[in-house]
Design an enzyme around this catalytic site. Structure first.
Site, PDB file in Angstrom:
ATOM      1  N   GLY A 231      77.785  64.275  44.442  1.00  0.00           N
ATOM      2  CA  GLY A 231      77.240  63.961  43.222  1.00  0.00           C
ATOM      3  C   GLY A 231      75.992  64.930  42.848  1.00  0.00           C
TER       4      GLY A 231
ATOM      5  N   GLY B  16      72.525  64.791  40.811  1.00  0.00           N
ATOM      6  CA  GLY B  16      71.507  64.373  39.897  1.00  0.00           C
ATOM      7  C   GLY B  16      69.954  64.599  40.044  1.00  0.00           C
TER       8      GLY B  16
ATOM      9  N   PHE C 285      67.741  64.517  40.892  1.00  0.00           N
ATOM     10  CA  PHE C 285      66.608  64.174  42.783  1.00  0.00           C
ATOM     11  C   PHE C 285      67.191  64.250  44.080  1.00  0.00           C
ATOM     12  CE2 PHE C 285      64.733  61.517  39.542  1.00  0.00           C
ATOM     13  CZ  PHE C 285      63.720  61.443  38.966  1.00  0.00           C
ATOM     14  N   GLY C 286      68.658  65.362  43.697  1.00  0.00           N
ATOM     15  CA  GLY C 286      69.085  65.550  45.559  1.00  0.00           C
ATOM     16  C   GLY C 286      70.690  66.151  44.837  1.00  0.00           C
TER      17      GLY C 286
ATOM     18  N   ASP D 293      68.813  50.096  40.374  1.00  0.00           N
ATOM     19  CA  ASP D 293      69.521  50.621  39.872  1.00  0.00           C
ATOM     20  C   ASP D 293      70.879  50.444  40.534  1.00  0.00           C
ATOM     21  OD1 ASP D 293      70.589  53.034  38.639  1.00  0.00           O
ATOM     22  OD2 ASP D 293      70.210  54.866  39.760  1.00  0.00           O
TER      23      ASP D 293
HETATM   24  P1  ADP Z   1      73.102  59.910  43.070  1.00  0.00           P
HETATM   25  O1  ADP Z   1      71.463  60.090  43.533  1.00  0.00           O
HETATM   26  O2  ADP Z   1      73.435  61.659  42.828  1.00  0.00           O
HETATM   27  O3  ADP Z   1      73.272  59.141  42.280  1.00  0.00           O
HETATM   28  P2  ADP Z   1      74.185  58.435  45.413  1.00  0.00           P
HETATM   29  O4  ADP Z   1      73.802  57.841  46.866  1.00  0.00           O
HETATM   30  O5  ADP Z   1      74.226  57.702  44.103  1.00  0.00           O
HETATM   31  O6  ADP Z   1      73.720  59.588  44.846  1.00  0.00           O
HETATM   32  O7  ADP Z   1      75.447  59.068  45.669  1.00  0.00           O
HETATM   33  C1  ADP Z   1      76.778  60.246  44.868  1.00  0.00           C
HETATM   34  C2  ADP Z   1      77.839  59.905  44.892  1.00  0.00           C
HETATM   35  O8  ADP Z   1      78.046  60.019  46.600  1.00  0.00           O
HETATM   36  C3  ADP Z   1      78.244  58.422  44.835  1.00  0.00           C
HETATM   37  O9  ADP Z   1      78.462  58.527  43.508  1.00  0.00           O
HETATM   38  C4  ADP Z   1      79.367  58.154  46.014  1.00  0.00           C
HETATM   39  O10 ADP Z   1      80.512  58.348  45.070  1.00  0.00           O
HETATM   40  C5  ADP Z   1      79.632  59.443  47.030  1.00  0.00           C
HETATM   41  N1  ADP Z   1      78.497  58.721  47.851  1.00  0.00           N
HETATM   42  C6  ADP Z   1      76.966  58.729  48.284  1.00  0.00           C
HETATM   43  N2  ADP Z   1      77.311  57.854  50.100  1.00  0.00           N
HETATM   44  C7  ADP Z   1      78.338  57.767  50.277  1.00  0.00           C
HETATM   45  C8  ADP Z   1      78.815  56.595  51.064  1.00  0.00           C
HETATM   46  N3  ADP Z   1      78.090  56.539  52.216  1.00  0.00           N
HETATM   47  N4  ADP Z   1      80.148  57.259  51.644  1.00  0.00           N
HETATM   48  C9  ADP Z   1      80.747  58.154  50.961  1.00  0.00           C
HETATM   49  N5  ADP Z   1      80.949  57.959  49.589  1.00  0.00           N
HETATM   50  C10 ADP Z   1      79.096  58.212  49.093  1.00  0.00           C
END
Ligand code: ADP
Ligand code: MG
Length: 352
Positions: free
Chosen positions: A29, A31, A33-34, A167
């Protein structure tokens, strides 16, 4: 065991990770912010490399680390398994925060909901016995009910800890293959009401697809004094809301709606639904009256599913998606709703 002994032991025995231990894999991913990566981590050449997820966050990552630490201690099962977070200063972009979680699984609820086969593609993941019901509304309802119960359970954990996520959306719900359950991720916009950590950078927009209508009220609330050192360091904008947990309930309600109505699962149709609902002053009952007479098969199917068992699903949905936050049901009360209680259902139809 005494809590202090545990905290003491953890302080010394919890593994500490650093940049050089981490081998970057696929990007998951990106975004504003990272960035998020799947990573591996081999501490000793002999040991199996750990399968983890790394988020390289901007300065706002400090709050996300705080939230994850709290969740890890207070309601670990609600969210992805958090391992460690640290400040990483060697990057050219300036200081970053790096956060590590266990890799929970390949699919988010958004991925699963996109499949034509939803909710049957989730059935074997979460229900141990294969149902002998024929494919149809009853069976779909049972799967959706189980997903909703898991989501509300996770959310109740967060809310009981004093954390509002803000969120909640299918993209931020991961299916944990190890736990065979859905878990919440992405605490980047979360607020901790017990200590006043409640920071959203001004450039952060709450996802308009899933946000409750009061998103517009929040930024105009009078900021209150920060009460925790982390909050002070970040000079946060703080605000006080009545029953702020009900913000998340609205979002969960929209997810329930999308699960019930195949025709509302795409982004465009959800945006269109939001417009229609706003025109109905956020009253689901008048929305139903306005669309049902000319509803196509996909909408009709959703109403049929929610109307099962005397309309108990529709009753739950309408108690989540309401304009006024204080009229929305809490996660804990929702879990006790007769929708989740098959015996309760029988009793109810008996009384009727
Ligand atoms: P962002 O701020 O980019 O939305 P997220 O924390 O939502 O960050 O993580 C982005 C994506 O990474 C998620 O939609 C998911 O697909 C994957 N992801 C995040 N954390 C995990 C995890 N613990 N295990 C598997 N996939 C993850
Ligand atoms: Mg996310």
């Amino acid at each position: 065991f005494d809590m202090f002994v545990l905290a003491f032991l953890e302080r010394f025995f919890r593994p500490i990770y650093k940049k050089d231990d981490i081998v970057l894999g696929k990007k998951l991913g990106e975004g504003s912010f990272g960035s998020v990566y799947r990573v591996s981590l081999a501490r000793k050449p002999s040991s199996k490399p750990a399968d983890l997820v790394l988020k390289k966050a901007t300065e706002y990552g400090a709050v996300e680390i705080w939230m994850n630490e709290r969740v890890r201690r207070a309601c670990a099962n609600s969210c992805a398994d958090f391992l460690y977070g640290f400040r990483e200063t060697s990057s050219k972009k300036g200081a970053e925060y790096w956060l590590l979680w266990r890799f929970e699984g390949e699919a988010t609820l958004a991925d699963l909901m996109q499949s034509r086969d939803f909710p049957y593609n989730v059935e074997s993941l979460i229900l141990r016995e294969v149902q002998d019901l024929p494919k149809g509304l009853d069976r779909e309802n049972r799967i959706i009910l189980t997903i909703m119960r898991q989501l509300l359970f996770a959310l109740d954990g967060l809310h009981s800890t004093g954390i509002v996520h803000r969120d909640i959306k299918p993209q931020n719900i991961i299916f944990s293959e190890g736990s065979r359950a859905f878990k919440i991720i992405d605490l980047g916009a979360a607020a901790d009401l017990r200590v006043g950590i409640n920071y959203i950078p001004k450039e952060f927009l709450l996802d308009p697809r899933y946000a409750a209508p009061e998103q517009y009220i929040m930024s105009t609330q009078t900021p209150s004094a920060p009460s925790a050192p982390v909050a002070t360091a970040l000079s946060p904008v703080l605000w006080q809301l009545n029953l702020p947990d009900r913000f998340d309930i609205y979002s969960i309600g929209l997810i329930f709606l999308q699960m019930a109505f195949p025709g509302l699962r795409s982004d465009n149709s959800l945006i269109q639904f939001n417009r229609q609902l706003k025109r109905c002053d956020y009253d689901l009952v008048s929305w139903r009256q306005s669309v049902e007479p000319r509803a196509g098969p996909e909408l009709r199917k959703g109403f049929e599913l929610l109307d099962l068992d005397g309309g108990i699903g529709w009753e739950l949905l309408t108690s989540m998606v309401r304009f006024k936050a204080r009229q929305r049901i809490s996660a804990k009360t929702a879990l006790a709703h007769p929708y989740f209680d098959r015996e309760g259902l029988l009793a109810l139809s008996f009384i009727q």
